[in-house]
Design an enzyme around this catalytic site. Structure first.
Site, PDB file in Angstrom:
ATOM      1  N   PRO A 161       1.513   7.417   2.716  1.00  0.00           N
ATOM      2  CA  PRO A 161       1.463   5.787   2.670  1.00  0.00           C
ATOM      3  C   PRO A 161       0.035   5.458   2.084  1.00  0.00           C
ATOM      4  O   PRO A 161      -0.973   6.081   2.323  1.00  0.00           O
ATOM      5  CB  PRO A 161       1.159   5.542   4.364  1.00  0.00           C
ATOM      6  CG  PRO A 161       1.368   6.697   4.936  1.00  0.00           C
ATOM      7  CD  PRO A 161       1.456   7.676   4.111  1.00  0.00           C
ATOM      8  N   GLU A 162      -0.019   4.573   1.397  1.00  0.00           N
ATOM      9  CA  GLU A 162      -1.008   3.717   0.586  1.00  0.00           C
ATOM     10  C   GLU A 162      -1.449   2.613   1.300  1.00  0.00           C
ATOM     11  O   GLU A 162      -0.834   2.268   2.256  1.00  0.00           O
ATOM     12  CB  GLU A 162      -0.757   3.553  -0.933  1.00  0.00           C
ATOM     13  CG  GLU A 162      -0.776   4.847  -1.814  1.00  0.00           C
ATOM     14  CD  GLU A 162      -1.357   4.804  -2.884  1.00  0.00           C
ATOM     15  OE1 GLU A 162      -1.966   3.961  -3.421  1.00  0.00           O
ATOM     16  OE2 GLU A 162      -0.727   5.491  -4.106  1.00  0.00           O
TER      17      GLU A 162
END
Ligand SMILES: [Zn+2]
Length: 298
Positions: free
Chosen positions: A2-3
């Site tokens: 996840p960013e």
């Protein structure tokens, strides 16, 4: 992995389930994730109310009535599943993918509003910590951390201040969490493309000799906020259709302009370039050699 936009999407998904509610029961199913859980983790949470749920870079921060902050990081594969006690209210909407408990459901928070929030993490690179609110800025997670890219703090001048005199390639400087915190590979590629900056240009080329921001520095600050906000918006619309607050949700509806498009035609109107890939610090960079011309250091 996840960013930042995915983490922000998760935060928005968890907020209604957690904020204003008390932890009535916390079930911790193993002693560690990437790191051991803090001492007396369950005891320190049970009975506490969640006053706010914030985010710093890729960390979620739940402010507790005890004055401590529950710090949560999703690592590579972490995700949260929200279930409601009164499942009949939203038939079929809140259900566990696998029916019962999954082997990777490591922590469950039962809340006074009837919601349960389960943290699932197959690879266990995520972690949780408890830190006093008063010492949050200087704790080990945040002491070395740069500025927040999705806030108003980021400007052309800040970029010039941070990058002036640096010979490091722009891509590496933007990924340096001590300068700007929470920007990952995908959004750095996208932001450089939209700004028309070559990923190998020296970071210092965004400041003039006098330390003033160049036009591109101003544009880059705008574009970084733009690509992140667009992804958060896309994540939010995906979230409405899913009960799982999944770190990967933000990617689904998202099509990137250069990321992972090596060999495809550039999407810029009237550009006849082809997206190229190069490896910088062991990671793929995607860019259009026609739109993103190399610039010289000042
Ligand atoms: Zn192009």
């Amino acid at each position: 992995m996840p960013e930042l936009p995915e983490v922000e999407t998760v935060r928005r998904g968890l907020e209604p389930a957690m904020v204003g509610a008390r932890f009535t029961k916390v079930v911790q199913r193993r002693p560690d994730l990437r790191f051991p859980f803090p001492e007396r983790f369950v005891e320190r949470l049970e009975g506490q109310e969640v006053r706010a749920l914030g985010r710093r870079a890729k960390y979620l921060l739940a402010d507790l009535s005890s004055g401590e902050v529950l710090v949560m990081h999703l690592g590579m594969s972490g995700r949260f599943l929200v279930t409601q006690e009164d499942a009949s209210r939203m038939p079929g909407e809140f259900h566990h993918e696998h029916g019962g408990l999954d082997a990777h459901d490591h922590v469950t928070f039962h809340l006074s509003n009837g919601a349960s929030v389960t943290y699932n993490d197959a690879r266990r690179f995520g972690f949780m910590d408890l830190v006093p609110r008063s010492g949050i800025e200087t704790c080990r997670h945040f002491a070395q951390m740069g500025i927040e890219p999705l806030g108003n703090e980021l400007s052309g001048q800040i970029i010039a201040d941070l990058f002036a005199g640096r010979r490091t390639p722009l891509k590496a400087a933007l990924l340096d969490q001590r300068l700007i915190a929470g920007l990952g590979n995908i959004y750095v590629c996208e932001a450089l493309f939209r700004t028309g900056l070559h990923p190998e240009a020296p970071a210092g080329s965004l400041a003039t000799g006098a330390g003033k921001p160049t036009d591109k520095a101003h544009r880059l600050a705008e574009v970084i906020r733009e690509v992140l906000s667009e992804a958060v918006t896309a994540g939010g619309s995906t979230l409405r259709d899913h009960a799982q607050v999944d770190g990967s949700l933000g990617y689904f509806q998202h099509s990137f302009r250069v990321y992972d498009r090596a060999g495809e035609p550039c999407v810029t109107p009237e550009c006849s370039g082809t997206v190229a890939r190069l490896v910088q610090s062991g990671r793929s960079t995607f860019y259009c050699p026609a739109c993103q011309k190399p610039t010289r250091a000042r």
